[in-house]
Scaffold this motif. Structure first.
Motif, mmCIF file in Angstrom:
data_model
loop_
_atom_site.group_PDB
_atom_site.id
_atom_site.type_symbol
_atom_site.label_atom_id
_atom_site.label_comp_id
_atom_site.label_asym_id
_atom_site.label_seq_id
_atom_site.Cartn_x
_atom_site.Cartn_y
_atom_site.Cartn_z
ATOM 1 N N UNK A 34 -20.117 7.000 14.160
ATOM 2 C CA UNK A 34 -19.189 5.031 14.223
ATOM 3 C C UNK A 34 -18.609 4.901 13.643
ATOM 4 N N UNK A 35 -16.972 3.628 13.921
ATOM 5 C CA UNK A 35 -16.616 3.775 12.557
ATOM 6 C C UNK A 35 -16.583 2.910 11.271
ATOM 7 N N UNK A 36 -17.220 2.791 10.610
ATOM 8 C CA UNK A 36 -18.158 0.967 9.749
ATOM 9 C C UNK A 36 -17.209 1.946 8.537
ATOM 10 N N UNK A 37 -17.546 0.179 7.754
ATOM 11 C CA UNK A 37 -17.173 0.453 6.506
ATOM 12 C C UNK A 37 -18.122 -0.246 5.564
ATOM 13 N N UNK A 38 -18.103 0.182 4.344
ATOM 14 C CA UNK A 38 -18.978 -0.905 3.668
ATOM 15 C C UNK A 38 -18.453 -1.334 2.445
ATOM 16 N N UNK A 45 -16.135 -3.886 10.475
ATOM 17 C CA UNK A 45 -16.132 -3.663 11.252
ATOM 18 C C UNK A 45 -14.756 -3.492 11.893
ATOM 19 N N UNK A 46 -14.147 -2.742 12.841
ATOM 20 C CA UNK A 46 -12.932 -3.550 13.545
ATOM 21 C C UNK A 46 -12.791 -2.504 15.024
ATOM 22 N N UNK A 47 -13.331 -4.076 16.060
ATOM 23 C CA UNK A 47 -13.876 -3.773 16.886
ATOM 24 C C UNK A 47 -12.979 -3.140 18.083
ATOM 25 N N UNK A 48 -11.154 -2.673 17.587
ATOM 26 C CA UNK A 48 -10.754 -1.778 18.430
ATOM 27 C C UNK A 48 -10.737 -0.376 17.986
ATOM 28 N N UNK A 49 -11.822 -0.055 16.523
ATOM 29 C CA UNK A 49 -12.325 1.411 16.654
ATOM 30 C C UNK A 49 -13.274 1.649 16.912
ATOM 31 N N UNK A 50 -14.276 0.120 17.277
ATOM 32 C CA UNK A 50 -15.549 0.693 18.002
ATOM 33 C C UNK A 50 -15.195 0.858 19.436
ATOM 34 N N UNK A 51 -13.795 -0.391 20.127
ATOM 35 C CA UNK A 51 -13.956 0.684 21.314
ATOM 36 C C UNK A 51 -13.122 1.821 21.624
ATOM 37 N N UNK A 52 -12.773 2.375 21.077
ATOM 38 C CA UNK A 52 -11.885 3.491 20.985
ATOM 39 C C UNK A 52 -13.234 4.779 20.830
ATOM 40 N N UNK A 53 -13.767 4.118 19.695
ATOM 41 C CA UNK A 53 -15.370 5.211 19.800
ATOM 42 C C UNK A 53 -16.172 5.771 20.786
ATOM 43 N N UNK A 55 -15.220 4.735 23.761
ATOM 44 C CA UNK A 55 -14.580 5.295 25.356
ATOM 45 C C UNK A 55 -14.245 6.717 25.129
ATOM 46 N N UNK A 56 -14.048 7.234 23.690
ATOM 47 C CA UNK A 56 -14.584 8.933 23.063
ATOM 48 C C UNK A 56 -16.267 9.571 23.830
ATOM 49 N N UNK A 57 -16.512 8.383 23.800
ATOM 50 C CA UNK A 57 -18.486 8.647 23.963
ATOM 51 C C UNK A 57 -19.222 9.279 22.917
#
Length: 71
Positions: A34-38, A45-53, A55-57
């Motif tokens: 999951x796209x996340x940054x410490x 997190x960026x919600x746009x990256x979460x959405x994309x992740x 959608x890609x399953x």
């Protein structure tokens, strides 16, 4: 400030956005990329990256056989 710049979201905001618990998100970060940054001790997190992740399953049950074996 540029309105096109997406703000960073906190773990709590992502929990509310997705309607899942803290542990689910932390497991997705560790096991499903999951796209996340410490940032210091905090996850951001960026919600746009979460959405994309999603959608890609990324969050689908089938994408991780390890979890299915434990069930």
């Amino acid at each position: 400030m540029d309105k096109n710049i997406e703000k960073w979201s906190t773990l709590k905001e992502v929990q509310e956005y997705l309607g899942v618990g803290r542990e689910s998100i932390l497991q997705w970060i560790n096991k499903r990329n999951m796209p996340a940054y410490k940032v210091g001790r905090l996850w951001k997190f960026k919600l746009s990256e979460i959405d994309k992740w999603i959608r890609s399953g990324g969050a689908s049950e089938e994408s991780n056989t390890e979890d299915n074996e434990q069930a």
